[in-house]
Each structure stands twice: as C-alpha cells, then as structure tokens.
Design a protein around this motif. Structure first.
Motif, mmCIF file in Angstrom:
data_model
loop_
_atom_site.group_PDB
_atom_site.id
_atom_site.type_symbol
_atom_site.label_atom_id
_atom_site.label_comp_id
_atom_site.label_asym_id
_atom_site.label_seq_id
_atom_site.Cartn_x
_atom_site.Cartn_y
_atom_site.Cartn_z
ATOM 1 N N SER A 253 0.247 -1.240 -0.108
ATOM 2 C CA SER A 253 -0.251 -0.486 0.192
ATOM 3 C C SER A 253 0.516 1.306 -0.165
ATOM 4 O O SER A 253 0.243 2.194 -0.160
ATOM 5 C CB SER A 253 -0.922 -0.119 1.269
ATOM 6 O OG SER A 253 -0.053 0.559 2.213
ATOM 7 N N GLU A 254 2.162 1.133 -0.007
ATOM 8 C CA GLU A 254 3.013 2.008 0.203
ATOM 9 C C GLU A 254 4.656 2.295 0.274
ATOM 10 O O GLU A 254 4.932 0.776 1.296
ATOM 11 C CB GLU A 254 2.777 3.258 1.791
ATOM 12 C CG GLU A 254 3.493 4.506 2.341
ATOM 13 C CD GLU A 254 3.323 5.444 3.531
ATOM 14 O OE1 GLU A 254 4.176 5.969 3.701
ATOM 15 O OE2 GLU A 254 2.450 4.442 3.755
ATOM 16 N N ARG A 256 8.513 3.233 1.167
ATOM 17 C CA ARG A 256 9.224 4.757 2.269
ATOM 18 C C ARG A 256 10.430 4.535 2.253
ATOM 19 O O ARG A 256 10.499 3.298 2.820
ATOM 20 C CB ARG A 256 8.338 4.974 2.595
ATOM 21 C CG ARG A 256 8.330 6.622 3.429
ATOM 22 C CD ARG A 256 8.200 6.783 4.819
ATOM 23 N NE ARG A 256 6.997 6.723 4.593
ATOM 24 C CZ ARG A 256 6.098 7.054 6.108
ATOM 25 N NH1 ARG A 256 6.494 7.074 6.964
ATOM 26 N NH2 ARG A 256 4.762 6.873 6.255
#
Length: 318
Positions: A253-254, A256
C-alpha cells in the motif's frame, strides 16, 4: 511478497487440507459410473482423478459455505488416466511467517508431518499419481513419511526459501507496507518465496520489483536466518537502487525510504525483518555491514505480528 500458498495440495494451511477433505466427500461427481474425486496435487494445486476417459470441459463446483465457484477447466489427462493441470479460481489462502512466523491448526488425518507453520499438516494422497498414502518410517530414515500405496513414492516436506533485499539509498532503507495478510498494514523489506528455476539473487530482485516497482543491483549477501519452527530460511541481500524510482506494487500500500533513526520497529511485519534491520544498524554503527548467520527461534503459538517473541541463537558474522 509472502502470501497465498501457490500449491494448495501441499500447503501448510490446515484450512486447505480441511477443504480438500470436505470437497472429496461432498463433491463427488458421477460420470460413466466412475467417481471423480478432488484431491491435492503437487503440480497444479488440486487435481481431479478418474480412471475413466472423459471429454475435457469446464466444471463449476460451489461450496455450501461460499457463493464463489471453483472453476475447474479440464485441460489434460496423464498416461494413467488421471485428470491434471487446472487452476482454482474464486479462492485464496493467506499464508502465514507462516509467511513468515505463525501457527495453524491441523485437520483430522492419520499422518503427522512438521510443516512450515510450526504446526503439522497432513498428506493423504500422492502428489505424483493421486493414490492414497500409508504412513510409516521408510527403511534407513528416522521420520514418519507419507508413502504412496500405488507408486511407492515418498512425500518429503522441506523448508521454504525466502529471499529479499535490504536496499540502501542515501543512508536510508526502503520499506514496503503490506497490503495483504498476514501482518496487513505493517512494514517489511521486499521479500518472498524463491521460485523454481531462479537463483536466490534473481528471486530477491524479482520480489523487489513486484512489491516496490524498483530496479536494484545486488551488492552482497547480508544475512541467512533460519526459522526452524516454521520451516523457513531467509537470505537477505544488500542492494542499491539503479535509479531513485519506486512505487507500491500490487501487494504493497506504500513504499518509503526511512532514515535509520526513523525505522518503525514497532510496526514491522515479522521477526525476521526486525532481526535483519537490527543487525544492519549495529554494523553501520561500528563500520561496514558484515555477513550474518543466525537461528530465529520463535516462541511456539505466537502469531506473525508478535515480532519480539523470539531469540536469536548461534549468531555468527564474518
């Protein structure tokens, strides 16, 4: 990414073995007075077996507890008359560390075999010919095995290999937030099961692309971590981004980049990720990264998200 077990006939989830038992008893189809039985198959997840030649067609089976049909396209029969090679749709099984660190209950059967969930799983049918198995200790061995009563093949349950990348970029580490169970919403290094026909390094770069849409160059192996309770071995490589471009893959979902001081240790997905990142930070504090080997002994009965329920034993570094 560690997710649904692709080979349902040999997966460690108790739910799949229970499903097989239920479907085998309830979903018998009569064709020319011969029964077609659903059973596990190593090659294609599930297979239908029959000693009667049947024209290929698509069969739709529905579970009483689900409205989603299992679509079983009848593609081939092998030389022994067994139906093989079809896909199962409308169903997914979440694999647990047990994708990597978990437990599962077991379903009734007459053989107990250690599985990658740290619990046990059952093998009732031969994964080569579909014949029923008997359960005994073969000559020259020490463990109970499932032995086919038709072809004599012995079923072995072996550990899984998990490969992944610890990606360095401008003194930061790339992490992915999981969009699948187990450990939904928690952070992990891009990693997953190595596929047949690929090297560990190839698998690690593939998993990185699938989960973070990132192209990387492998720098060196960083850690091998064995988790005997769930039958898994992790190989993690140090890697660098070819270009500073990444984005969430289908199972994330992400994505980083985290500075070392900002790594969300309390929100990591698995103990293996916690150990890997701690070892990396320790190395960075005293110099350059080393190669590590260790055994992660998970506390029996703990879930994947209980990432602190372990000890790191036999730790070696070079």
């Amino acid at each position: 990414m560690l997710k649904a077990v692709p080979i349902l006939g040999s997966c460690s989830s108790a739910s799949s073995s229970g499903l097989v038992a239920s479907l085998s008893q309830r979903l018998k189809l009569k064709k020319k007075k011969k029964a077609i039985l659903l059973h596990p198959s190593c090659a294609c997840g599930f297979s239908l077996i029959s000693r009667t030649s049947i024209a290929p067609k698509t069969i739709s089976l529905s579970s009483r507890k689900s409205t989603s049909p299992f679509l079983l396209p009848a593609h081939k029969y092998n030389q022994k008359g067994y139906f093989c090679n079809f896909r199962v749709s409308g169903m997914s099984l979440a694999h647990n560390e047990s994708p990597p660190d978990g437990t599962s209950s077991s379903s009734p059967s007459s053989v107990t075999i250690h599985s990658s969930t740290g619990s046990t799983r059952k093998i009732n049918f031969c994964q080569s010919c579909g014949g029923p198995t008997k359960h005994e200790i073969p000559n020259g061995e020490e463990n109970m095995r499932a032995v086919c009563t038709v072809c004599g093949k012995i079923a072995y349950v072996n550990p899984k290999m998990v490969v992944g990348c610890l990606i360095e970029h401008e003194d930061k580490i790339l992490l992915c937030r999981r969009k699948i169970q187990p450990s939904y919403g928690l952070w992990t290094l891009p990693a997953g099961y190595m596929e047949m026909g690929e090297s560990a390094a190839d698998g690690a770069t593939r998993e990185t692309w699938e989960e973070a849409n990132a192209e990387v160059d492998i720098l060196s192996p960083f850690a091998q971590l064995d988790i005997p309770l769930i039958g898994q071995t992790y190989i993690i490589f140090l890697a660098k981004l070819r270009r500073p471009h990444f984005s969430p893959g289908q199972e994330s979902s992400e994505c980083r980049l985290f500075a070392l001081d900002d790594i969300p240790f309390d929100s990591l997905a698995f103990s293996s990720m916690l150990v890997t990142l701690k070892l990396y930070i320790e190395d960075r504090q005293v110099g350059k990264p080393k190669f590590h080997y260790g055994i992660i002994n998970k506390r029996p009965g703990t879930s994947p998200s209980e990432i602190y329920a372990y000890t790191l034993d036999d730790h070696m570094k070079s």
